[in-house]
Motif scaffolding. Structure first.
Motif, PDB file in Angstrom:
ATOM      1  N   ALA A  28       0.180   8.284  -0.075  1.00 20.67           N
ATOM      2  CA  ALA A  28       1.619   8.290  -0.320  1.00 20.67           C
ATOM      3  C   ALA A  28       1.933   9.154  -1.542  1.00 20.67           C
ATOM      4  O   ALA A  28       2.931   9.876  -1.575  1.00 20.67           O
ATOM      5  N   ARG A  29       1.043   9.092  -2.512  1.00 17.56           N
ATOM      6  CA  ARG A  29       1.235   9.905  -3.715  1.00 17.56           C
ATOM      7  C   ARG A  29       1.122  11.389  -3.377  1.00 17.56           C
ATOM      8  O   ARG A  29       1.848  12.211  -3.909  1.00 17.56           O
ATOM      9  N   PRO A  64       5.416   7.042  12.631  1.00 21.40           N
ATOM     10  CA  PRO A  64       5.521   8.405  13.152  1.00 21.40           C
ATOM     11  C   PRO A  64       4.314   9.247  12.761  1.00 21.40           C
ATOM     12  O   PRO A  64       4.244  10.422  13.070  1.00 21.40           O
ATOM     13  N   LEU A  65       3.368   8.606  12.103  1.00 22.94           N
ATOM     14  CA  LEU A  65       2.182   9.333  11.662  1.00 22.94           C
ATOM     15  C   LEU A  65       1.052   9.177  12.659  1.00 22.94           C
ATOM     16  O   LEU A  65       0.777   8.095  13.143  1.00 22.94           O
ATOM     17  N   ASP A  66       0.413  10.292  12.944  1.00 21.55           N
ATOM     18  CA  ASP A  66      -0.721  10.259  13.872  1.00 21.55           C
ATOM     19  C   ASP A  66      -2.006  10.641  13.162  1.00 21.55           C
ATOM     20  O   ASP A  66      -2.185  11.778  12.778  1.00 21.55           O
ATOM     21  N   PRO A  67      -2.904   9.691  13.008  1.00 23.85           N
ATOM     22  CA  PRO A  67      -4.192   9.967  12.370  1.00 23.85           C
ATOM     23  C   PRO A  67      -5.015  10.965  13.172  1.00 23.85           C
ATOM     24  O   PRO A  67      -5.938  11.579  12.649  1.00 23.85           O
ATOM     25  N   MET A  68      -4.662  11.118  14.419  1.00 27.18           N
ATOM     26  CA  MET A  68      -5.415  12.023  15.283  1.00 27.18           C
ATOM     27  C   MET A  68      -4.897  13.455  15.189  1.00 27.18           C
ATOM     28  O   MET A  68      -5.523  14.387  15.675  1.00 27.18           O
ATOM     29  N   GLN A  88       3.739  14.335  -3.848  1.00 26.98           N
ATOM     30  CA  GLN A  88       3.387  15.574  -4.537  1.00 26.98           C
ATOM     31  C   GLN A  88       3.821  16.787  -3.714  1.00 26.98           C
ATOM     32  O   GLN A  88       4.305  17.781  -4.250  1.00 26.98           O
ATOM     33  N   GLU A  89       3.648  16.666  -2.410  1.00 31.41           N
ATOM     34  CA  GLU A  89       4.069  17.739  -1.514  1.00 31.41           C
ATOM     35  C   GLU A  89       5.577  17.982  -1.643  1.00 31.41           C
ATOM     36  O   GLU A  89       6.029  19.109  -1.778  1.00 31.41           O
ATOM     37  N   VAL A 102       0.725  15.236   4.689  1.00 31.03           N
ATOM     38  CA  VAL A 102       1.658  16.287   5.081  1.00 31.03           C
ATOM     39  C   VAL A 102       2.656  15.724   6.086  1.00 31.03           C
ATOM     40  O   VAL A 102       3.848  16.008   6.024  1.00 31.03           O
ATOM     41  N   GLN A 103       2.133  14.931   7.006  1.00 31.84           N
ATOM     42  CA  GLN A 103       3.017  14.308   7.993  1.00 31.84           C
ATOM     43  C   GLN A 103       4.033  13.409   7.316  1.00 31.84           C
ATOM     44  O   GLN A 103       5.227  13.428   7.635  1.00 31.84           O
ATOM     45  N   LEU A 104       3.548  12.606   6.368  1.00 31.79           N
ATOM     46  CA  LEU A 104       4.434  11.684   5.675  1.00 31.79           C
ATOM     47  C   LEU A 104       5.472  12.446   4.862  1.00 31.79           C
ATOM     48  O   LEU A 104       6.650  12.091   4.840  1.00 31.79           O
TER      49      LEU A 104
END
Lengths: 98, 98
Positions: free
Chosen positions: B59-60, B10-14, B64-65, B21-23
């Motif tokens: 991931a870390r 579900p993550l978009d590098p674009m 943290q977020e 933040v997405q993760l």
DNA sequence: TCAGATTTGTTCGTATGTATT
DNA sequence: CAATACATACGAACAAATCTG
């Protein structure tokens, strides 16, 4: 004085405190003492890393610490600036002064 | 199916938003939906990194977020756990529920 | 507007240390 | 001691924003 100005680093890799905390503390003192004043950019991450013999990421962590303490305000592409109104006790996040 | 099961991330590098933040948002939704429940550890950094195709540090950062949002509590040597009392609006730092 | 230098932001890779089980 | 997991640290690369020429 034509060399690289390698002064005594106040950072101790052997210390129990992380390097980035030590570096943040060093800069925080420079702000408290007036060596670094508001509206003036603090040394860049690259400069800090080079000056204190740490990696740029470590310098960035130090800046992040100072940001969380409300001591500096970072602007992308410009630099980190000393906050005009240092926190008195309870650090507030965000809220750039300018 | 002995390979790494690379499902649709579900993550978009674009995307304009950082991966971490997405993760963090993805995990936050899993917490909100009840897929991840309190007192249970969320997937480790390594697992998250492998599952979503990102680096451990990313991931870390996501963890943290979530920590800053008060959604999880991280315990060194044990893992990150879903906070029992999710914040209603104003995220409080520190203060593990246990 | 464009090109280049500077600076911060993000991401990946790797290594070592520390803490829990 | 071994395995697992987080914390810290260094190195490298590219992207984005800013400023100057």
């Amino acid at each position: 004085m034509s060399d690289a100005e390698e002064q005594q680093s106040p950072l101790d890799p052997m210390s129990a405190r992380p390097l980035y905390v030590q570096l943040a503390d060093v800069i925080a003192e420079k702000i408290a003492s007036g060596e670094l004043v508001p509206d003036r950019p603090i040394p860049s991450e690259h400069h800090l890393a080079d000056a204190y013999g740490v990696a740029r990421l470590t310098a960035r962590r130090a800046a992040q610490e100072l940001r969380e303490r409300g001591l500096i305000v970072t602007v992308r592409g410009k630099g980190s600036f000393v906050a005009e109104q240092p926190p008195t006790g309870a650090p507030e996040q965000d809220k750039p002064t300018g």
